[in-house]
Design an enzyme around this catalytic site. Structure first.
Site, PDB file in Angstrom:
ATOM      1  CG  HIS A 123      -1.985   0.942   1.415  1.00 55.43           C
ATOM      2  ND1 HIS A 123      -1.554   2.354   2.125  1.00 55.43           N
ATOM      3  CD2 HIS A 123      -3.284   0.768   1.359  1.00 55.43           C
ATOM      4  CE1 HIS A 123      -2.517   2.743   1.348  1.00 55.43           C
ATOM      5  NE2 HIS A 123      -3.677   2.318   1.566  1.00 55.43           N
ATOM      6  CG  ASP A 200      -0.223  -2.554   6.065  1.00 56.55           C
ATOM      7  OD1 ASP A 200      -0.447  -2.459   7.302  1.00 56.55           O
ATOM      8  OD2 ASP A 200       0.578  -2.153   4.819  1.00 56.55           O
ATOM      9  CD  GLN A 203      -6.765  -5.094   4.121  1.00 54.61           C
ATOM     10  OE1 GLN A 203      -7.960  -5.078   4.825  1.00 54.61           O
ATOM     11  NE2 GLN A 203      -7.100  -3.797   4.514  1.00 54.61           N
ATOM     12  CE  LYS A 226      -7.195  -0.034   6.366  1.00 58.01           C
ATOM     13  NZ  LYS A 226      -7.923  -0.003   4.469  1.00 58.01           N
ATOM     14  CB  CYS A 363      -3.364   3.294  -1.694  1.00 56.74           C
ATOM     15  SG  CYS A 363      -4.830   4.274  -1.360  1.00 56.74           S
TER      16      CYS A 363
HETATM   17  N1  PMP Z   1      -1.735  -0.806   4.495  1.00 60.98           N
HETATM   18  C1  PMP Z   1      -2.619  -1.602   4.293  1.00 60.98           C
HETATM   19  C2  PMP Z   1      -2.357  -2.494   3.669  1.00 60.98           C
HETATM   20  C3  PMP Z   1      -4.253  -0.864   3.567  1.00 60.98           C
HETATM   21  O1  PMP Z   1      -5.135  -1.437   3.436  1.00 60.98           O
HETATM   22  C4  PMP Z   1      -4.865   0.408   4.422  1.00 60.98           C
HETATM   23  C5  PMP Z   1      -5.718   0.584   4.391  1.00 60.98           C
HETATM   24  N2  PMP Z   1      -6.571   0.740   2.539  1.00 60.98           N
HETATM   25  C6  PMP Z   1      -3.517   0.992   4.779  1.00 60.98           C
HETATM   26  C7  PMP Z   1      -2.297   0.496   5.075  1.00 60.98           C
HETATM   27  C8  PMP Z   1      -3.527   2.411   5.171  1.00 60.98           C
HETATM   28  O2  PMP Z   1      -5.058   3.055   6.212  1.00 60.98           O
HETATM   29  P1  PMP Z   1      -5.255   3.622   7.215  1.00 60.98           P
HETATM   30  O3  PMP Z   1      -5.481   4.891   5.639  1.00 60.98           O
HETATM   31  O4  PMP Z   1      -6.011   3.317   8.255  1.00 60.98           O
HETATM   32  O5  PMP Z   1      -4.241   5.087   7.525  1.00 60.98           O
END
Ligand code: PMP
Length: 405
Positions: A123, A200, A203, A226, A363
């Site tokens: 991401h 990270d 998920q 999430k 993203c």
């Molecule tokens: N890493 C992953 C794998 C994600 O899915 C996301 C959110 N789509 C993020 C990081 C970023 O999370 P946040 O926008 O809640 O900071």
């Protein structure tokens, strides 16, 4: 799929109904989960009759809010299998958690010529903070390849690791492909060259049992929204001995021991990293979310959602008009492309059918470049999803195909 029948808890989630009172088939949980009533109630109480600020109040309600805020930290520590609640830093979300590590540990431990290993499927929030750090320090970024079916290639990781590798930062579960990393093995590899590993867990946290001791990683980041909790709060877990050595992130109230113009001293972790009035009500609501997920059993959630993903892949394959991305066995996230239809058009038509999917680059632009597509359609499942959501999605896809002829 009996698990599916027992786990789907749509009635707990008021967001799963449209304003007109119709069923809303929400298949965008990987972006942000709907909230159970228990979380909404906890947040509402904390904002209402229980509300006061924390830490500085001498009156009873402030003391109780402080207890609530710190109880949330203990609950999260327990949920993650942390050794102590002092290893839990509340941040705004995973993005801030990763930026915090880059700006503090990274800025003091990574220098010119050092290497940071990321993977193709990360991401943006696990890419850009490291690029900013690399620009500032002269460090280099190495990109770990993927296997053909879209998993982080641990053989490739082994080849990339070098004596100057200081950090390996990888997604525990891909937000696009649902690929699940063998995180323990990745940690073992990173540690074999003396590097630290950041996972990270955005998920993974909402659908896998977390155990920081078993994973043996060094940093773990996730976002409350999430995990069926509120926006504006996330978690950074780090081992205490690492946190102890990290310099402050932001300066301000609550992160100090003593302030004087001659010199200021800082509070011990985790307070050192929580400058300013914290996310009080969000932490209390996150506590309720963690309770909710823990009561259902994170491992069961994984099985439930992975089962739905398997079923959806099967059904999509039968259409003979769909490209499926990612591994067969994945977390509950399915990325696909419908022949001759842009994912945005598909998403728009599905919306008319009360089906919400995600269409875009999620993203993860480097991953899109790797897949050779500008965007994918993505259906992602949550604990409230069931086969009725898959049926609605398939009906919408059939209608889209008729429209596009
Ligand atoms: N890493 C992953 C794998 C994600 O899915 C996301 C959110 N789509 C993020 C990081 C970023 O999370 P946040 O926008 O809640 O900071």
């Amino acid at each position: 799929m009996s698990e599916t029948a027992t786990l789907s808890r749509k009635a707990d989630f008021p967001g799963l109904v449209t304003p007109e009172g119709e069923v809303w088939h929400y298949l965008d949980t990987a972006a942000s989960a709907q909230k159970p009533q228990a979380v909404i109630d906890a947040m509402s109480r904390a904002l209402g009759r229980d509300y006061a600020t924390v830490h500085r109040g001498v009156y009873g309600r402030s003391a109780r809010m402080t207890q609530g805020y710190e109880a949330a930290r203990r609950r999260v520590a327990d949920f993650m299998g942390a050794k102590s609640e002092n290893e839990i830093v509340f941040v705004r979300g995973a993005t801030e958690a990763i930026n915090l590590v880059a700006a503090t540990w990274g800025a003091t431990r990574i220098g010119e010529g050092d290497r940071i290993v990321l993977s193709t499927l990360e991401h943006h929030s696990n890419i850009v903070p490291w690029q900013i750090l690399a620009e500032r320090t002269g460090a280099q970024i190495d990109v770990c390849p993927l296997t053909e079916d879209g998993q982080i290639d641990l053989g490739g990781l082994e080849v990339l690791l070098a004596p100057r590798t200081k950090l390996v930062a990888l997604a525990h579960v891909s937000n696009v492909l649902g690929s699940v990393l063998d995180a323990r093995k990745a940690a073992e590899l990173a540690h074999s060259v003396g590097a630290k590993i950041l996972l990270d867990g955005c998920q993974a946290a909402p659908r896998m049992k977390l155990d920081m001791q078993a994973l043996d990683c060094d940093f773990y980041a996730w976002s409350g929204h999430k995990l069926y909790g509120p926006t504006g709060i996330g978690v950074l877990w780090t081992r205490e001995e690492i946190l102890d050595e990290m310099p402050p992130y932001q300066g301000g109230g609550a992160m100090i021991e003593k302030v004087a113009f001659e010199g200021t001293t800082y509070a011990p972790p985790p307070q050192r990293f929580e400058a300013g009035t914290p996310m009080i009500t969000e932490a209390i609501a996150l506590h309720a979310a963690v309770d909710y997920v823990a009561a259902l059993g994170p491992d069961r959630l994984f099985e439930h959602e992975a089962g739905l993903a398997r079923k959806l892949r099967e059904e999509l394959r039968k259409l003979n008009a769909v490209t499926l991305f990612g591994p067969e066995e994945s977390a509950g996230i399915v990325s696909f492309a419908l022949d001759g239809v842009h994912p945005h058009d598909l998403g728009t038509i599905l919306d008319e059918e009360n089906v919400a999917i995600r269409a875009g680059h999620h993203c993860a632009q480097p991953l899109m470049a790797h897949l050779g597509v500008p965007a994918t359609a993505r259906a992602s499942f949550g604990l409230y999803s069931d086969e009725s959501d898959i049926d609605a999605l398939l009906r919408g896809i059939e209608r889209t195909r008729r429209i596009f002829g």
